[in-house]
Design a protein around this motif. Structure first.
Motif, PDB file in Angstrom:
ATOM      1  N   ALA A 441       0.833  -1.203   0.000  1.00  0.00           N
ATOM      2  CA  ALA A 441       0.000   0.000   0.000  1.00  0.00           C
ATOM      3  C   ALA A 441       0.864   1.249   0.000  1.00  0.00           C
ATOM      4  O   ALA A 441       0.585   2.217  -0.723  1.00  0.00           O
ATOM      5  N   ALA A 442       1.936   1.222   0.794  1.00  0.00           N
ATOM      6  CA  ALA A 442       2.816   2.383   0.853  1.00  0.00           C
ATOM      7  C   ALA A 442       3.463   2.637  -0.500  1.00  0.00           C
ATOM      8  O   ALA A 442       3.636   3.780  -0.914  1.00  0.00           O
ATOM      9  N   LEU A 443       3.780   1.549  -1.208  1.00  0.00           N
ATOM     10  CA  LEU A 443       4.414   1.689  -2.518  1.00  0.00           C
ATOM     11  C   LEU A 443       3.485   2.373  -3.500  1.00  0.00           C
ATOM     12  O   LEU A 443       3.915   3.217  -4.282  1.00  0.00           O
ATOM     13  N   ILE A 444       2.191   2.011  -3.474  1.00  0.00           N
ATOM     14  CA  ILE A 444       1.263   2.653  -4.400  1.00  0.00           C
ATOM     15  C   ILE A 444       1.184   4.143  -4.108  1.00  0.00           C
ATOM     16  O   ILE A 444       1.173   4.971  -5.009  1.00  0.00           O
ATOM     17  N   MET A 476     -10.884  10.154  -6.447  1.00  0.00           N
ATOM     18  CA  MET A 476     -11.559   8.999  -5.847  1.00  0.00           C
ATOM     19  C   MET A 476     -11.204   7.717  -6.600  1.00  0.00           C
ATOM     20  O   MET A 476     -11.140   6.649  -6.009  1.00  0.00           O
ATOM     21  N   ALA A 477     -10.973   7.831  -7.926  1.00  0.00           N
ATOM     22  CA  ALA A 477     -10.569   6.648  -8.677  1.00  0.00           C
ATOM     23  C   ALA A 477      -9.224   6.153  -8.163  1.00  0.00           C
ATOM     24  O   ALA A 477      -9.012   4.948  -7.970  1.00  0.00           O
ATOM     25  N   PHE A 478      -8.313   7.100  -7.905  1.00  0.00           N
ATOM     26  CA  PHE A 478      -7.016   6.738  -7.324  1.00  0.00           C
ATOM     27  C   PHE A 478      -7.215   6.028  -6.001  1.00  0.00           C
ATOM     28  O   PHE A 478      -6.646   4.972  -5.738  1.00  0.00           O
ATOM     29  N   PHE A 479      -8.080   6.638  -5.162  1.00  0.00           N
ATOM     30  CA  PHE A 479      -8.320   6.043  -3.851  1.00  0.00           C
ATOM     31  C   PHE A 479      -8.894   4.635  -3.989  1.00  0.00           C
ATOM     32  O   PHE A 479      -8.509   3.716  -3.268  1.00  0.00           O
ATOM     33  N   LEU A 480      -9.814   4.486  -4.936  1.00  0.00           N
ATOM     34  CA  LEU A 480     -10.470   3.183  -5.105  1.00  0.00           C
ATOM     35  C   LEU A 480      -9.448   2.109  -5.442  1.00  0.00           C
ATOM     36  O   LEU A 480      -9.422   1.031  -4.825  1.00  0.00           O
ATOM     37  N   VAL A 481      -8.569   2.408  -6.403  1.00  0.00           N
ATOM     38  CA  VAL A 481      -7.576   1.411  -6.812  1.00  0.00           C
ATOM     39  C   VAL A 481      -6.613   1.106  -5.665  1.00  0.00           C
ATOM     40  O   VAL A 481      -6.377  -0.055  -5.326  1.00  0.00           O
ATOM     41  N   GLY A 483      -6.985   1.708  -2.437  1.00  0.00           N
ATOM     42  CA  GLY A 483      -7.674   1.135  -1.291  1.00  0.00           C
ATOM     43  C   GLY A 483      -7.962  -0.341  -1.502  1.00  0.00           C
ATOM     44  O   GLY A 483      -7.704  -1.168  -0.626  1.00  0.00           O
ATOM     45  N   ILE A 484      -8.480  -0.679  -2.687  1.00  0.00           N
ATOM     46  CA  ILE A 484      -8.805  -2.082  -2.939  1.00  0.00           C
ATOM     47  C   ILE A 484      -7.536  -2.918  -2.963  1.00  0.00           C
ATOM     48  O   ILE A 484      -7.495  -4.022  -2.404  1.00  0.00           O
ATOM     49  N   ALA A 485      -6.464  -2.358  -3.555  1.00  0.00           N
ATOM     50  CA  ALA A 485      -5.203  -3.099  -3.569  1.00  0.00           C
ATOM     51  C   ALA A 485      -4.719  -3.346  -2.145  1.00  0.00           C
ATOM     52  O   ALA A 485      -4.289  -4.460  -1.802  1.00  0.00           O
ATOM     53  N   ALA A 486      -4.820  -2.313  -1.294  1.00  0.00           N
ATOM     54  CA  ALA A 486      -4.366  -2.471   0.082  1.00  0.00           C
ATOM     55  C   ALA A 486      -5.189  -3.525   0.803  1.00  0.00           C
ATOM     56  O   ALA A 486      -4.647  -4.399   1.504  1.00  0.00           O
TER      57      ALA A 486
ATOM     58  N   ILE B 170      -5.464   4.266   7.734  1.00  0.00           N
ATOM     59  CA  ILE B 170      -4.386   3.452   7.161  1.00  0.00           C
ATOM     60  C   ILE B 170      -4.694   3.068   5.728  1.00  0.00           C
ATOM     61  O   ILE B 170      -3.804   2.962   4.887  1.00  0.00           O
ATOM     62  N   VAL B 171      -5.977   2.895   5.410  1.00  0.00           N
ATOM     63  CA  VAL B 171      -6.336   2.399   4.092  1.00  0.00           C
ATOM     64  C   VAL B 171      -6.092   3.453   3.002  1.00  0.00           C
ATOM     65  O   VAL B 171      -5.823   3.138   1.861  1.00  0.00           O
ATOM     66  N   ILE B 172      -6.125   4.722   3.384  1.00  0.00           N
ATOM     67  CA  ILE B 172      -5.796   5.778   2.413  1.00  0.00           C
ATOM     68  C   ILE B 172      -4.280   5.927   2.397  1.00  0.00           C
ATOM     69  O   ILE B 172      -3.674   6.060   3.456  1.00  0.00           O
ATOM     70  N   PRO B 173      -3.649   5.908   1.220  1.00  0.00           N
ATOM     71  CA  PRO B 173      -2.192   6.084   1.196  1.00  0.00           C
ATOM     72  C   PRO B 173      -1.804   7.380   1.897  1.00  0.00           C
ATOM     73  O   PRO B 173      -2.437   8.419   1.686  1.00  0.00           O
ATOM     74  N   LEU B 174      -0.785   7.299   2.740  1.00  0.00           N
ATOM     75  CA  LEU B 174      -0.373   8.440   3.567  1.00  0.00           C
ATOM     76  C   LEU B 174      -0.115   9.679   2.723  1.00  0.00           C
ATOM     77  O   LEU B 174      -0.591  10.771   3.028  1.00  0.00           O
ATOM     78  N   LEU B 175       0.607   9.469   1.628  1.00  0.00           N
ATOM     79  CA  LEU B 175       0.962  10.619   0.801  1.00  0.00           C
ATOM     80  C   LEU B 175      -0.290  11.272   0.221  1.00  0.00           C
ATOM     81  O   LEU B 175      -0.372  12.499   0.101  1.00  0.00           O
ATOM     82  N   ALA B 176      -1.317  10.452  -0.112  1.00  0.00           N
ATOM     83  CA  ALA B 176      -2.522  10.991  -0.734  1.00  0.00           C
ATOM     84  C   ALA B 176      -3.299  11.848   0.258  1.00  0.00           C
ATOM     85  O   ALA B 176      -3.639  13.001  -0.038  1.00  0.00           O
ATOM     86  N   VAL B 177      -3.559  11.311   1.449  1.00  0.00           N
ATOM     87  CA  VAL B 177      -4.358  12.076   2.400  1.00  0.00           C
ATOM     88  C   VAL B 177      -3.572  13.293   2.865  1.00  0.00           C
ATOM     89  O   VAL B 177      -4.125  14.386   3.047  1.00  0.00           O
TER      90      VAL B 177
END
Lengths: 506, 332
Positions: A441-444, A476-481, A483-486, B170-177
Motif C-alpha cells: 500500500a505504501a508503494l502505491i 476517488m478513482a485513485f483512492f479506489l484502486v 484502497g482495494i489493492a491495500a 491506514i487504508v488511504i495512502p499516507l501521501l494521498a491524504v
C-alpha cells in the motif's frame, strides 16, 4: 477458515466505505474548482463557470454528490461501472484502466524484487549479526529509508541512465574499473560468507580473479554490446538454481530431490531447444503464458515421479526449479535480442515515460523497450522496500533465533540449514507477511512521486491532476484502486497467517 | 492481525521492569545524576541503564551530535524571526554573482540563478523543515498515544471505534491524504501544515501503544492499583504509560524522520509549504532542472534532508536497542 475470510472482507468493506467518505469530503473541500475561471478574462466566463458547476454538480449538496459517486461505483458489481467524469468531461473509468495497468506493473515488479532481495538480506544479516556485512547492510538500509525519493530519482537519471547510455555506445570497461569492480565483489562475498581470516582471504582472492577474468573476456568479446548467453549458460544457471533450491529446502543429502531438480533443469533446456523456433521469432503473450504453465506442470510431474518418500518436497523443489528455468530461458532470448535492440534505440535506458513513442520493433524488442523504460522507476521504490524488508526480516529472525525451540533444534543435532530454514525462518515469516502487505500500500502511495519524476502517466498523475483541479472523480478513482489493492494485500496476508500459524484460524 | 505483530508471547518473562511504575519514566532525564554511594555495589535505575546503553551505541551517538550541529547551525546562522544570526548575508537579497554562482569562500553553498546566497536559503529551508518535522512528531505522538492508550485500556466499544478509525486512515495512502490536507492547509503557513500532517501520521503509533497497553493492563501492578481504588485516568498516566515509554519514544523519533520525508515530498509535489515560505522540498522542486548546469543548487537541499533523516533514524535505532534489554549489542 471461510468464515474467517468472510469476516475480514466484511470489515474491510466497511473501512473502505468510511475512508471513501473521508477522502471525498476532504477532496471537495480542498479548494475552489472554479478558481482558474474566476481569474480569467474570457468574455464567456460566466457560461464556462455555469457549465463546470453543472458537470461537477457544485450546486448539489456534498452528500448527494457522494451518493452519486458511490452508486456509480456500486454499479461495478452489476457490470456497468461509472466512476464519473473529470473536470473536462472525460470518462474516468477509461483513464483509470489505463493508469492502473501501468502503475500496478511498476508496483508489482518492485514488490516482488523487494521481497526476494530484502528477505534474503534480512536472513543473512541475522545469521551474521554484528559482522561487517551486517553493519554495511544496516547502514545501507538506513540510508535508503532516509532517501528523499524525488531527489535520488534525479541522481539516478543522471548516473544510471545518461552515463550508462554514453558508456554503452562504446561498451568497454577500462582496466582500472575492472580491477575496482572485481575487488569490490571479492570484498562483499568474503564479508557475506565469513569464516576464518584465511578462508576469507581465499574467498576474496578467488572471487577477485574470477570477476576480473570474466570482465576482460567480456571486453574482448564486445559482450556488453553483443551479449550472448547460449544454451550451455541456460543449463548451467538452471542446474545451479536447482541445486540451490534443493540445498535450501530438502538438503543436498536428499539425493532423490536433488536428482529431480537436476532432471527438471535438463528437461527444461531440452524443451527450450525444441520450442526455440516458436519462441525466438514472433511469439504472443498467450503462447508464452501457455508454455510457462506447461513448464510448471511438467516440472511438478517430474518431482512427483522422482520423489518417492520425499514426494511433496521434490514436487515443491522441481516446481520452483521449473519456474526459475523458464525465467532463465526468457532472459536468454532477451539477451540475444539486445544488440538488435541497440540498433533500434541507441540510448537504451530512458528517463521519461512508460514507453518509447513510435517505437517499432518485433515482439522481443518491444519487451526490451518496456523493460528499459520500467527499469529506473522500479529501482528506487525497490531499494526503499528492500531496506524495510531487510530490517524487519532481520529483527524477526533474531527474535526467533533466540527462542527455546531453536536451541532445542540445535541441541538435537539438526544441521544449521534445517535450524534456520525450518525452525527459525518459518516462524519469522509471520511478522514479515504483515510488513509486505503494508508496504504494498505504501508503494502505491509512493508511486505518486515516482511517476511525477519519471513522467509516467499512471495513477499518480491521475491523482495529482485531479487534486490540482479540485476534481473529485479522478482522486476517488485513485483512492479506489489503492484502497482495494491495500485491502486485497491485507486479505492475502491474513490467509498467509492462517496457513503459517494454525492458532489464528478462529 | 495486528495483535500478532504487537503482542509478545513469552516476552513478559524477560522484561526486567521496575514494578514501582512511574519512577522509571523520569529516570532517562535524570540519568547519571545520582552517583552511587561509596562502598555500595553500583546499581542503576532503569533510566540510567537505558541512557548507558544508548550512549554506548556509537552510531546513535554520532547521529545525535551531527543532528545537534545541523540544528544549531540552521537556527543560529540566519537567526530566527526578529533575532539576527551570525551569517552576514540575507536570504532575500540578491548579490552580485561571482562567475556562474559556483560555491566559493564567500558563498559556501554557491548562489542561485538570481544571485541569492544559497547557504542562507538552504538554512531557512532547513529551519522550516525541522520545525515542521518536530511539530508533526509531537502532535502525532500525543494523538497516537492517547488513542492507543484509550483503546487498549478501556477495550469494548471504544476500542472498536478507535481502531476502525485507525484502519480508515491506514487504508488511504499516507501521501494521498497528506496531499489533500496539505493543499487545504497550505495557505495557513507552516504551522497549519505541521498540524494537519500530525493528524494523519499517528496511526502506527496508536496500534503499537494499544498492543503494549493490552499486555500491561493485565500486569499485577495494575491489578493492585485497581484494587486500592485508583482512578482509571491515574492508572493510565502513572502506571501504564510510563511502562510503555520505550515504544512511544522510539516511535516518536521515527515519526520525525517520516515527517521530514513526507513534508519535503509534499512540498516537492507542490502540496506542502507554499511561497513565500520555503522548505528543503520546495528548493529541490525549484532547482531540479538546474542539475546539469548548476549542480550545487540541487545537491545541498537533498543532502540536508538525507542527513537529518539518517541521523533521526540512527537515534531511533539506538533508542530501540537501549529500551530493549534483550538485544544486547555489547557483550558485557
Amino acid at each position: 477458515m471461510l468464515k474467517f475470510i468472510l469476516r475480514r472482507i466484511g470489515a474491510s468493506a466497511l473501512v473502505l466505505l468510511g475512508a471513501s467518505l473521508l477522502m471525498f469530503f476532504l477532496t471537495i473541500n480542498s479548494g475552489d474548482p472554479l478558481k482558474d475561471l474566476r481569474e480569467s478574462n474570457d468574455p464567456n466566463r460566466e457560461q464556462l463557470m455555469a457549465e463546470r458547476s453543472e458537470r461537477l454538480r457544485l450546486d448539489d449538496s456534498p452528500w448527494e454528490r457522494y451518493w452519486d459517486w458511490l452508486s456509480g461505483v456500486g454499479g461495478c458489481f452489476t457490470g456497468n461501472c461509472d466512476l464519473g467524469v473529470t473536470i473536462n468531461g472525460i470518462d474516468v473509468l477509461g483513464l483509470t484502466q489505463q493508469a492502473a495497468s501501468s502503475t500496478l506493473r511498476l508496483i508489482t515488479l518492485s514488490t516482488l524484487l523487494a521481497i526476494v532481495v530484502g528477505v534474503a538480506l534480512g536472513i543473512l544479516t541475522a545469521i551474521r549479526q554484528y559482522s561487517g556485512f551486517d553493519y554495511t547492510v544496516t547502514f545501507g538500509a538506513f540510508l535508503f529509508f532516509s532517501l528523499p525519493v524525488f531527489w535520488a530519482a534525479t541522481l539516478l537519471k543522471e548516473f544510471a541512465a545518461i552515463q550508462y547510455n554514453n558508456w554503452i555506445a562504446v561498451g568497454q570497461y577500462a582496466p582500472w574499473t575492472i580491477v575496482l569492480v572485481a575487488a569490490l565483489a571479492g570484498f562483499l562475498l568474503q564479508a557475506v560468507l565469513g569464516g576464518s581470516t584465511r578462508r576469507r582471504l581465499a574467498t576474496a582472492a578467488g572471487v577477485f580473479a574470477f570477476v576480473a577474468v570474466m570482465l576482460f573476456v567480456f571486453n574482448a568479446l564486445d559482450w556488453w554490446r553483443n551479449p550472448m548467453f547460449g544454451i550451455g549458460g541456460v543449463l548451467l544457471v538452471s542446474a545451479a538454481a536447482g541445486v540451490l533450491v534443493t540445498a535450501l529446502t530438502a538438503g543436498l543429502r536428499n539425493r532423490r530431490v536433488l536428482y529431480a531438480a537436476l532432471t527438471t533443469a535438463v528437461v527444461g533446456v531440452i524443451a527450450y531447444w525444441f520450442t526455440a523456433p516458436l519462441l525466438v521469432d514472433e511469439p504472443t503473450w498467450l503462447l508464452l503464458i501457455g508454455l510457462f504453465v506447461v513448464a510448471v506442470v511438467v516440472s511438478v510431474a517430474i518431482g512427483a515421479a522422482w520423489g518417492g518418500y520425499a514426494r511433496k518436497q521434490a514436487m515443491l523443489v522441481t516446481g520452483i526449479t521449473g519456474v526459475i528455468t523458464s525465467f532463465v530461458v526468457v532472459a536468454d532470448i532477451l539477451i540475444a535480442h539486445w544488440s538488435d535492440f541497440l540498433g533500434l534505440k541507441s540510448r537504451p535506458i530512458s528517463t521519461i515515460g512508460s514507453q518509447t513513442p513510435n517505437f517499432d520493433g518485433e515482439f522481443w524488442e518491444r519487451v526490451l523497450d518496456m523493460g528499459t523504460q520500467i527499469l529506473l522507476p522500479t529501482i528506487l521504490p525497490t531499494l526503499v522496500s528492500v531496506a524495510t524488508h531487510s530490517r524487519y526480516t532481520r529483527s524477526s529472525m533474531l527474535e526467533t533465533l533466540n527462542q527455546d525451540y531453536v536451541r532445542t533444534a540445535r541441541s538435537k543435532g539438526l544441521s544449521e540449514r534445517e535450524v534456520i530454514v525450518k525452525h527459525a525462518f518459518r516462524n519469522a515469516l509471520i511478522p514479515i507477511t504483515t510488513i509486505v502487505a503494508f508496504d504494498f500500500a505504501a508503494l502505491i502511495g509512493g508511486a505518486i512521486i515516482t511517476e511525477e519524476v519519471f513522467g509516467w502517466t499512471g495513477m499518480g498523475a491521475l491523482f495529482q491532476d485531479g487534486l490540482n483541479a479540485v476534481d473529485p472523480a479522478p482522486v476517488m478513482a485513485f483512492f479506489l484502486v489503492t484502497g482495494i489493492a491495500a485491502v486485497l494485500m491485507n486479505l492475502l496476508a491474513d490467509i498467509a497467517y492462517a496457513a503459517l500459524d494454525p492458532r489464528i484460524r478462529r | 492481525m495486528n495483535d500478532i505483530r504487537n503482542s509478545n508471547p513469552g516476552g513478559e518473562d524477560y522484561e526486567p521492569q521496575v514494578s514501582v511504575a512511574g519512577t522509571d519514566a523520569v529516570g532517562l532525564a535524570a540519568g547519571g545524576s545520582a552517583a552511587p554511594l561509596p562502598g555500595e555495589d553500583k546499581s542503576y535505575s532503569q533510566g540510567q541503564l537505558v541512557a548507558r546503553r544508548f550512549f554506548r551505541h556509537r552510531g546513535a551517538l554520532t547521529a545525535m551530535i551531527v543532528l545537534g550541529i545541523v540544528i544549531v547551525v540552521a537556527f543560529t546562522s540566519i537567526g530566527v524571526g526578529p533575532i539576527p544570526g551570525w551569517w552576514p548575508k540575507d536570504y532575500t537579497l540578491q548579490y552580485d554573482k561571482i562567475g556562474d554562482g559556483a560555491p566559493t569562500w564567500a558563498y559556501p553553498f554557491g548562489q542561485d540563478t538570481g544571485g541569492k546566497d544559497y547557504f542562507a536559503l538552504v538554512m531557512r529551508g532547513t529551519q522550516f523543515s525541522i520545525i515542521i518535522a518536530f511539530a508533526v512528531g509531537i502532535i502525532s505522538t500525543v494523538v497516537g498515544t492517547v488513542i492507543g492508550a484509550l483503546a487498549g485500556f478501556y477495550r469494548g466499544w471504544l476500542e472498536a471505534v478507535l481502531m476502525r478509525m485507525t484502519d480508515v486512515f491506514i487504508v488511504i495512502p499516507l501521501l494521498a491524504v497528506a496531499a489533500v490536507l496539505g493543499r487545504m492547509a497550505g495557505e495557513s503557513g507552516i504551522w497549519g501544515l505541521a498540524f494537519v500532517l500530525g493528524l494523519v501520521t499517528w496511526t502506527s503509533l496508536a496500534r503499537l501503544v494499544r498492543g503494549e497497553v493490552l499486555s500491561l493492563r493485565e500486569r499485577d501492578f495494575v491489578l493492585a492499583a485497581q484494587a486500592v481504588g485508583t482512578s482509571a485516568w491515574r492508572i493510565i498516566t502513572r502506571h501504564v504509560l510510563p511502562n510503555a515509554i520505550g515504544v512511544v519514544i522510539v516511535s516518536a523519533t521515527l515519526s520525525i524522520s517520516t515527517a521530514i520525508l513526507l513534508e519535503t515530498s509534499l512540498s516537492f509535489l507542490g502540496f506542502g509549504v507554499q511561497a513565500p515560505d520555503t522548505s528543503l522540498g520546495t528548493l529541490i522542486n525549484e532547482y531540479q532542472s538546474a542539475f546539469s548546469t548548476r549542480p550545487w543548487l540541487f545537491w545541498w537541499p537533498g543532502l540536508m534532508i538525507l542527513t537529518i533523516a539518517l541521523c533521526v533514524n540512527f537515534i531511533g535505532d539506538g533508542l530501540r536497542d537501549a529500551f530493549d534489554p534483550r538485544q544486547n549489542r555489547t557483550k558485557d
